[in-house]
Design a protein around this motif. Sequence first.
Motif, PDB file in Angstrom:
ATOM      1  N   ASP A  63       0.684  -1.896   0.373  1.00 31.41           N
ATOM      2  CA  ASP A  63       0.108  -0.072   0.098  1.00 31.41           C
ATOM      3  C   ASP A  63       0.758   1.287  -0.241  1.00 31.41           C
ATOM      4  O   ASP A  63       2.089   1.296   0.772  1.00 31.41           O
ATOM      5  N   VAL A  64       1.217   2.164  -0.461  1.00 30.36           N
ATOM      6  CA  VAL A  64       1.180   3.045  -1.354  1.00 30.36           C
ATOM      7  C   VAL A  64       1.616   4.299  -0.086  1.00 30.36           C
ATOM      8  O   VAL A  64       2.435   5.346  -0.047  1.00 30.36           O
ATOM      9  N   LYS A  65       0.420   3.763   1.245  1.00 31.29           N
ATOM     10  CA  LYS A  65       0.725   4.802   2.592  1.00 31.29           C
ATOM     11  C   LYS A  65       1.188   4.397   3.484  1.00 31.29           C
ATOM     12  O   LYS A  65       2.081   5.689   3.944  1.00 31.29           O
ATOM     13  N   TYR A  66       2.377   3.097   3.200  1.00 29.27           N
ATOM     14  CA  TYR A  66       3.454   3.599   4.114  1.00 29.27           C
ATOM     15  C   TYR A  66       5.073   3.665   4.140  1.00 29.27           C
ATOM     16  O   TYR A  66       5.023   3.883   2.531  1.00 29.27           O
ATOM     17  N   ASP A  67       5.506   3.759   4.165  1.00 26.39           N
ATOM     18  CA  ASP A  67       7.358   4.834   4.927  1.00 26.39           C
ATOM     19  C   ASP A  67       7.930   3.110   4.126  1.00 26.39           C
ATOM     20  O   ASP A  67       7.844   2.355   5.404  1.00 26.39           O
TER      21      ASP A  67
END
Lengths: 602, 320
Positions: free
Chosen positions: B169-173
């Motif tokens: 998921d793109v929201k995690y670093d």
Amino acid sequence: MKKRSRLLLTVLAALMLVLAACSGNGDTSKDTGKDSGGKAPEKVDTSKFPLTQENNDEAIKGGTLKVGLQSDGPFKGMFLYELYEDAYDAEILAYTSNSLFPTKEDFLLDDTGLGKLSVDEGAKKATITIQKDVKWSDGKPFTADDVIYPYLIIGNKDYTGVRYDANFQNIVGAKEYHAGKAKDISGIKKVDDHTVEISFHKISPAIYSGGDGLWGYAAPKHQLKDIAIKDLQKSDAVRKNPVTLGAFVINKIVKGESVEMVANKNYWKGQPKIDKVVISTVSSATAAEAMKTGKFDVLAPNYPANDYSAIKDLNNITVLGRPELAYSYIGFKQGKWDSKKGEVVVDENAKLSDPNLRKAIAYGMDVETVAEQYYEGLRSRGNSLIPPVFSAYYDDTLEGYKYDPEKAKKLLDDAGYKDKDNDGYREDKDGKPLTINLAGMAGSDKDNKIVQYYIQNWKEVGLKVELTTGRLIEFNAFYDKVKADDKDIDMYMAAWGTGTDPSPIGLYSKKASFNYARWTTPELEKQLEAIDSKEALDNDYRAEAFRKWQETMYEDAVTVPTYFRTELIPVNKRVKNWSIDYLSKITLEQVELTADEPIKNQ
Amino acid sequence: MWKTIVRRVLVMIPQLFVLSLLIFGLAKLMPGDPFTGMITPQTDPNVIEELREKAGLNDPWYVQYYHWIVNAFHGDFGDSYAFKDSVSSLIGERALNTFWLSLFTVLLVYLIAIPLGIYAGRFQNSLFDKGTVLYSFVTYAIPTFVLGLLILFFFGYKLDWFPTSGSVDVKYDAGTWGYFMSKLYHLILPGFTGAILGTTSVIQYLRSEVIDAKTQDYVKTARSKGVPMKKIYSKHIFRNSLLPIAAFLGFTITGLLGGSIFIETIFGYPGMGQLFIESLGQRDYSVITALVMLFGFLSLLGSLLSDIIMSIVDPRIRIE
């Protein structure tokens, strides 16, 4: 041991068979069931598709817009207008757009954007004046240097993209700069911090749609200036954290898979109403299901026309539709390309050199039925080589080659193509057997059915048409053969996208290598030149020139348009103010959402 | 044995050389080149021609091959024409994705298949055995894309339990716990699909080996000595029936990087299989040649590894 290895071999062989069987069916699986019902699909009235979803529900505050990028592979991720190459990157770039000029009717540049264009036709100069007090997403001021920098990127000898072309060389001093003889492009002058003046070798009407070498985008010089031009395409400034003038800014990115953007606080039209945009790829086999279950708010770039039935009855989405800037056509080979001279040489003895034979082939194709049955009305019979969207240039009076087998037969009889040996097929004028070889591009299962239907049509008027190589040809191989004027191709079916300047000179002139039909006449050359001439700076003159050219192309019947296309974009019902109208004034910062998550189909 | 291993590694060099010649030649024989797909009325044909010239595609094939092999020896496989990124970094990213997916799949395969195979063999003709055989017939017969789409539609779209596309998921670093969990979460559906399809052969081998072993002399001896049945199965038979699986282990390990075209495409998972197919379609020569060389090297290595493993687990086999 021996026994074991034999068993192993059988298992492996069987597995391979299964795999091989899969590969043949892989992308057709979504087509099945569509044609097997035996019922003719209903024809769709393409004019009924809305262009805009306004939505009167009350909007929530902020929210995240979810965009599905329909692609079976990862996107390339080059987020700089000067470098990007494919439609997927363009879709993502649209949210972080550095565009200077919006467009109005017929895609002419409008001056309601960041830049105003004024052209001095006599002095062959263009002046771009940009708005003051505009900031980049990182807060740095937007200046004339940012308008000039893209030219220095494209013109540089180390530039890796495709935009250093004949148009670009029309800028005074571009060639010298490219050759490394000059440090700057002499024809581009910074008048003050908000004004740039560009000198051209010649000015044509194309400049008003952003042609002639004019570049319509800005680039953040302060971010890019320290990166060597040849390293730009791999740099983080292009791949990860580009600074923009657009409504959104890239925040995070998973390479090739998804991009998260946040609203640009410094956006010159005011901060967008939604907080975030997340764009992620979705495979074409599951795009319809993803829209149905509310995974996405909108699909980009568009939804495949031949799979319309999968989304047409969903109650959680609106299907928006608009004419595509493209046309499909059938081309009749008339000669060869002389690569030494760089020009078309017409061969008067080409198999299809008789215009009546070509017209008969065109009249003999039942394009109408194919458009209705196979494309459910999302394609329509094309009558001209200019799509109707270009209302000023499109000639709506052209009859087109409507399906008329009787007329085809009469034309053939009169021209001397008669069936002398009663085998059901006509012989040529000398009584020798006539077989016409048709090349077509391989795609879905449907493409095969369509081409077989046409071959049947032609058989009915007595013409024997066979497929070059016996089947439809893979994309790369197809263009290789068409380009090389393969002797086994007498005619071919293909399509062109027109872009926003429909000027046909690059596709049909004597010097154009894309002139794949290899047809040219002095009259056509004159008409093509007239379209982009100085006189054509007068719009009425240009419209008239377009009209004349369309009529001649119709009469010559060497490149015959087959379909105009409608493109579909499904949008979830929670989206407010979404428009795909080419003329719409609704832009991204006005988009709102009316629910926390996309609505699911009930 | 060491001598043999060194010799086998040395033999790889001419083998890889021949492979490189073959693949280079075949790639050039494909119609079209990386720039064929670029034709639009907006693109100047001369620019395409210039790019072709710059990329050296107009040179005779042996000149191109020479440049390529010299660079390859320096570890430089060039840039991808389509992605405009260096081939090694492109393959590196995908290889990592594929590695995790394959590892997950292989672990699942063994986790499911070993107990099923052993018990089915031990209790031959029981209801459990019949069920297992039926299961392997079904998974053997079902095409990858059918199973993949079914699983995706049911668990991804209908029940909405799992993500339907991508690898994270793109929201995690990167580097955070959430990122790791999101990666794992994205592995579950494609991993299970691959595992279900992969169990068939392992189950069948184990089952028939166990059935075979039951009548072997060493089992009879052990039983007559009074060794408990449980121990006979867990010690004697288990070890021997793992032999055919051990024989594949080398290939399995190197196969972790091969990837699966169908699973990766259906689940939108960017891995090696997808990269390979895509670069073929776009005539991305530099990527195609690098990938085939890598696959070739891996299968040579895999066969060597398998031989070594076999000689370790089965003392009757000696590498000479």
